[in-house]
Motif scaffolding. Structure first.
Motif, PDB file in Angstrom:
ATOM      1  N   GLY A 117       0.806  -1.207   0.000  1.00 21.34           N
ATOM      2  CA  GLY A 117       0.000   0.000   0.000  1.00 21.34           C
ATOM      3  C   GLY A 117       0.837   1.253   0.000  1.00 21.34           C
ATOM      4  N   ALA A 118       2.016   1.170   0.607  1.00 19.88           N
ATOM      5  CA  ALA A 118       2.958   2.287   0.596  1.00 19.88           C
ATOM      6  C   ALA A 118       3.814   2.260  -0.664  1.00 19.88           C
ATOM      7  CB  ALA A 118       3.848   2.228   1.834  1.00 19.88           C
ATOM      8  N   LEU A 119       4.322   1.086  -1.009  1.00 17.63           N
ATOM      9  CA  LEU A 119       5.243   0.965  -2.132  1.00 17.63           C
ATOM     10  C   LEU A 119       4.596   1.361  -3.455  1.00 17.63           C
ATOM     11  CD1 LEU A 119       8.141   0.163  -2.790  1.00 17.63           C
ATOM     12  CD2 LEU A 119       7.348  -2.179  -3.160  1.00 17.63           C
ATOM     13  N   ALA A 120       3.278   1.293  -3.542  1.00 20.26           N
ATOM     14  CA  ALA A 120       2.570   1.609  -4.781  1.00 20.26           C
ATOM     15  C   ALA A 120       2.741   3.055  -5.217  1.00 20.26           C
ATOM     16  CB  ALA A 120       1.080   1.291  -4.637  1.00 20.26           C
ATOM     17  N   ILE A 121       3.159   3.937  -4.304  1.00 20.51           N
ATOM     18  CA  ILE A 121       3.478   5.313  -4.713  1.00 20.51           C
ATOM     19  C   ILE A 121       4.872   5.711  -4.204  1.00 20.51           C
ATOM     20  CG2 ILE A 121       1.066   6.046  -4.869  1.00 20.51           C
ATOM     21  CD1 ILE A 121       1.509   7.605  -2.212  1.00 20.51           C
ATOM     22  N   ALA A 122       5.736   4.719  -4.009  1.00 24.38           N
ATOM     23  CA  ALA A 122       7.041   4.996  -3.394  1.00 24.38           C
ATOM     24  C   ALA A 122       8.232   4.513  -4.216  1.00 24.38           C
ATOM     25  CB  ALA A 122       7.095   4.375  -2.002  1.00 24.38           C
ATOM     26  N   VAL A 123       8.052   4.336  -5.509  1.00 19.78           N
ATOM     27  CA  VAL A 123       9.177   3.966  -6.366  1.00 19.78           C
ATOM     28  C   VAL A 123       9.723   5.258  -6.966  1.00 19.78           C
ATOM     29  CG1 VAL A 123       9.942   2.642  -8.372  1.00 19.78           C
ATOM     30  CG2 VAL A 123       8.145   1.733  -6.881  1.00 19.78           C
ATOM     31  N   GLY A 124      10.820   5.737  -6.414  1.00 26.41           N
ATOM     32  CA  GLY A 124      11.316   7.036  -6.852  1.00 26.41           C
ATOM     33  C   GLY A 124      12.826   7.125  -6.952  1.00 26.41           C
ATOM     34  N   ASP A 125      13.275   8.282  -7.430  1.00 20.35           N
ATOM     35  CA  ASP A 125      14.709   8.536  -7.566  1.00 20.35           C
ATOM     36  C   ASP A 125      15.332   8.940  -6.236  1.00 20.35           C
ATOM     37  OD1 ASP A 125      14.656   8.403 -10.573  1.00 20.35           O
ATOM     38  OD2 ASP A 125      13.284  10.086 -10.239  1.00 20.35           O
ATOM     39  N   ARG A 126      14.542   9.562  -5.383  1.00 23.65           N
ATOM     40  CA  ARG A 126      14.963   9.928  -4.030  1.00 23.65           C
ATOM     41  C   ARG A 126      13.861   9.502  -3.067  1.00 23.65           C
ATOM     42  NH1 ARG A 126      18.750  10.699  -6.760  1.00 23.65           N
ATOM     43  NH2 ARG A 126      20.104  12.555  -6.935  1.00 23.65           N
ATOM     44  N   ILE A 127      14.255   8.867  -1.974  1.00 23.73           N
ATOM     45  CA  ILE A 127      13.300   8.455  -0.946  1.00 23.73           C
ATOM     46  C   ILE A 127      13.746   9.058   0.373  1.00 23.73           C
ATOM     47  CG2 ILE A 127      12.161   6.526   0.215  1.00 23.73           C
ATOM     48  CD1 ILE A 127      12.968   4.789  -2.208  1.00 23.73           C
ATOM     49  N   VAL A 128      12.873   9.817   0.979  1.00 21.34           N
ATOM     50  CA  VAL A 128      13.202  10.525   2.201  1.00 21.34           C
ATOM     51  C   VAL A 128      12.171  10.173   3.270  1.00 21.34           C
ATOM     52  CG1 VAL A 128      11.954  12.550   1.354  1.00 21.34           C
ATOM     53  CG2 VAL A 128      13.587  12.826   3.193  1.00 21.34           C
ATOM     54  N   MET A 129      12.611  10.125   4.533  1.00 21.15           N
ATOM     55  CA  MET A 129      11.710   9.817   5.641  1.00 21.15           C
ATOM     56  C   MET A 129      11.820  10.876   6.720  1.00 21.15           C
ATOM     57  SD  MET A 129      12.071   5.718   6.355  1.00 21.15           S
ATOM     58  CE  MET A 129      10.977   5.739   7.793  1.00 21.15           C
ATOM     59  N   LEU A 130      10.685  11.195   7.323  1.00 17.42           N
ATOM     60  CA  LEU A 130      10.737  11.981   8.541  1.00 17.42           C
ATOM     61  C   LEU A 130      11.311  11.110   9.649  1.00 17.42           C
ATOM     62  CD1 LEU A 130       8.941  13.889   6.863  1.00 17.42           C
ATOM     63  CD2 LEU A 130       7.712  14.382   8.968  1.00 17.42           C
ATOM     64  N   GLU A 131      11.945  11.737  10.617  1.00 19.54           N
ATOM     65  CA  GLU A 131      12.676  11.012  11.654  1.00 19.54           C
ATOM     66  C   GLU A 131      11.804  10.048  12.445  1.00 19.54           C
ATOM     67  OE1 GLU A 131      16.053  12.064  15.030  1.00 19.54           O
ATOM     68  OE2 GLU A 131      14.761  13.635  14.229  1.00 19.54           O
ATOM     69  N   ASN A 132      10.538  10.402  12.653  1.00 19.06           N
ATOM     70  CA  ASN A 132       9.641   9.539  13.431  1.00 19.06           C
ATOM     71  C   ASN A 132       8.681   8.745  12.571  1.00 19.06           C
ATOM     72  OD1 ASN A 132      10.690  10.218  15.987  1.00 19.06           O
ATOM     73  ND2 ASN A 132       9.474  12.090  16.036  1.00 19.06           N
ATOM     74  N   ALA A 133       8.943   8.667  11.275  1.00 22.30           N
ATOM     75  CA  ALA A 133       8.138   7.837  10.387  1.00 22.30           C
ATOM     76  C   ALA A 133       8.652   6.396  10.440  1.00 22.30           C
ATOM     77  CB  ALA A 133       8.198   8.371   8.964  1.00 22.30           C
ATOM     78  N   ILE A 134       7.843   5.474   9.931  1.00 22.13           N
ATOM     79  CA  ILE A 134       8.253   4.075   9.807  1.00 22.13           C
ATOM     80  C   ILE A 134       7.951   3.593   8.400  1.00 22.13           C
ATOM     81  CG2 ILE A 134       8.014   3.502  12.258  1.00 22.13           C
ATOM     82  CD1 ILE A 134       5.291   2.211  11.517  1.00 22.13           C
ATOM     83  N   TYR A 135       8.728   2.621   7.922  1.00 24.61           N
ATOM     84  CA  TYR A 135       8.589   2.123   6.551  1.00 24.61           C
ATOM     85  C   TYR A 135       8.904   0.636   6.586  1.00 24.61           C
ATOM     86  CZ  TYR A 135       9.084   2.425   1.406  1.00 24.61           C
ATOM     87  OH  TYR A 135       8.942   2.283   0.044  1.00 24.61           O
ATOM     88  N   SER A 136       7.912  -0.210   6.290  1.00 24.18           N
ATOM     89  CA  SER A 136       8.098  -1.647   6.511  1.00 24.18           C
ATOM     90  C   SER A 136       7.188  -2.483   5.623  1.00 24.18           C
ATOM     91  CB  SER A 136       7.799  -1.982   7.981  1.00 24.18           C
ATOM     92  OG  SER A 136       6.471  -1.620   8.305  1.00 24.18           O
ATOM     93  N   ILE A 137       7.413  -3.789   5.655  1.00 26.85           N
ATOM     94  CA  ILE A 137       6.629  -4.705   4.834  1.00 26.85           C
ATOM     95  C   ILE A 137       5.200  -4.877   5.341  1.00 26.85           C
ATOM     96  CG2 ILE A 137       8.605  -6.011   3.983  1.00 26.85           C
ATOM     97  CD1 ILE A 137       7.969  -8.109   6.165  1.00 26.85           C
ATOM     98  N   LEU A 138       4.971  -4.637   6.610  1.00 28.47           N
ATOM     99  CA  LEU A 138       3.643  -4.684   7.220  1.00 28.47           C
ATOM    100  C   LEU A 138       3.731  -4.081   8.618  1.00 28.47           C
ATOM    101  CD1 LEU A 138       2.714  -8.348   8.272  1.00 28.47           C
ATOM    102  CD2 LEU A 138       5.016  -7.464   8.138  1.00 28.47           C
ATOM    103  N   SER A 139       2.610  -4.021   9.306  1.00 29.07           N
ATOM    104  CA  SER A 139       2.603  -3.417  10.640  1.00 29.07           C
ATOM    105  C   SER A 139       3.332  -4.318  11.641  1.00 29.07           C
ATOM    106  CB  SER A 139       1.166  -3.218  11.106  1.00 29.07           C
ATOM    107  OG  SER A 139       0.558  -4.472  11.373  1.00 29.07           O
ATOM    108  N   PRO A 140       3.840  -3.746  12.744  1.00 29.53           N
ATOM    109  CA  PRO A 140       4.458  -4.578  13.779  1.00 29.53           C
ATOM    110  C   PRO A 140       3.498  -5.624  14.339  1.00 29.53           C
ATOM    111  CG  PRO A 140       5.043  -2.290  14.117  1.00 29.53           C
ATOM    112  CD  PRO A 140       4.005  -2.301  13.035  1.00 29.53           C
ATOM    113  N   GLU A 141       2.215  -5.261  14.429  1.00 29.25           N
ATOM    114  CA  GLU A 141       1.225  -6.229  14.918  1.00 29.25           C
ATOM    115  C   GLU A 141       1.094  -7.416  13.960  1.00 29.25           C
ATOM    116  OE1 GLU A 141       0.022  -2.177  16.535  1.00 29.25           O
ATOM    117  OE2 GLU A 141       0.769  -2.979  14.631  1.00 29.25           O
ATOM    118  N   GLY A 142       1.065  -7.115  12.665  1.00 23.59           N
ATOM    119  CA  GLY A 142       0.981  -8.186  11.676  1.00 23.59           C
ATOM    120  C   GLY A 142       2.241  -9.023  11.646  1.00 23.59           C
ATOM    121  N   PHE A 143       3.374  -8.372  11.745  1.00 24.74           N
ATOM    122  CA  PHE A 143       4.666  -9.072  11.779  1.00 24.74           C
ATOM    123  C   PHE A 143       4.715 -10.029  12.973  1.00 24.74           C
ATOM    124  CE2 PHE A 143       9.119  -9.578  12.806  1.00 24.74           C
ATOM    125  CZ  PHE A 143       9.776  -9.588  11.581  1.00 24.74           C
TER     126      PHE A 143
END
Length: 263
Positions: A153-179
């Motif tokens: 759901g995230a990766l569908a708009i996240a294929v780019g030349d530059r990828i940046v994250m806010l310091e308190n953001a998270i980026y993963s294959i699924l939620s910690p609960e699902g993991f």
């Protein structure tokens, strides 16, 4: 970097009052005009997008939009897009390519909506097609993870030349609960999973998955939104200046190699 836990960052990324995609779009860009619909089924309010300018340069902006209150979250489906949302995003990205406009995306979703209707309308195909098409778009793409960035759901708009994250953001294959449910057979071990997943900006920068961390206060971007926006806008402008120097072939080839190195 502050010494707060990965689970702390998960909670910060999910805060209701955390700035959303439209907050960043309205502060960073000028003259934003929102466009609607996928020209096939309908308009998905979990994804917003349209045309704007960045100090006079036309750009296309797209974001996964959560709400700040319960009613708005219901309208936005808690930031979980349906396939028509991803198809709307792709329509806007192809339009951007046609008119040679850079694309900036804002990622903030717990995942694509898993409902029966979404699956019947081709949720998996819509996500896969976006990833495929974004990999070969001949315009610069900058992707910003502003909150949760979970699953396809995230990766569908996240294929780019530059990828940046806010310091308190998270980026993963699924939620910690699902993991935790899958790996430990116990969703109550989500805190442990958050550490093991290495989904924080600091972890992902060390792995080379992202290019830049945008600093924010320990208690959330909303506490000093002006400074966060200033740093992010500066990074976007600098990156576009660099990317605009590349030929279309160089742009696509470098993006391809960037993601191949992650495999």
């Amino acid at each position: 970097m502050s010494k707060i836990t990965a689970w702390d960052r998960v909670m910060l990324a999910r805060k209701m009052e955390r700035p959303k995609a439209l907050d960043y779009i309205n502060e960073i860009f000028e003259d934003f005009i929102e466009l609607h619909g996928d020209r096939n089924f309908g308009d998905d309010k979990a994804i917003i997008g349209g045309i704007a300018t960045l100090e006079g340069e036309p750009v296309t902006v797209i974001g996964e939009q959560k709400g700040k209150k319960a009613k708005e979250n219901m309208e936005r489906n808690f930031g979980m897009p349906n396939p028509e949302g991803y198809r709307k995003a792709l329509r806007l990205m192809k339009q951007a390519e046609k008119f040679n406009r850079p694309i900036i995306t804002f990622i903030d979703t717990p995942g694509a909506y898993p409902g029966m209707g979404a699956e019947e309308r081709g949720q998996g195909e819509a996500i896969a097609k976006n990833i495929f098409e974004m990999s070969k778009l001949e315009v610069p793409i900058i992707c910003v993870v502003i909150g949760e960035g979970s699953s396809g759901g995230a990766l569908a708009i996240a294929v780019g030349d530059r990828i940046v994250m806010l310091e308190n953001a998270i980026y993963s294959i699924l939620s910690p609960e699902g993991f935790a449910s899958i790996l430990y057979k116990d969703s109550n071990k989500a805190k442990e999973a958050a550490e093991d997943m290495k989904a924080t900006a600091k972890d992902l920068k060390s792995f080379g998955i992202i290019d830049k961390i945008i600093k924010e206060p320990d208690d959330g971007a909303e506490k000093d939104f002006e400074s966060v926006v200033k740093e992010l806008k500066s990074y976007i402008k600098k990156s576009l200046k660099e990317l605009n120097k590349l030929t279309k072939e160089e742009l696509v080839n470098e993006r391809y190699e960037k993601f191949r190195t992650m495999c």
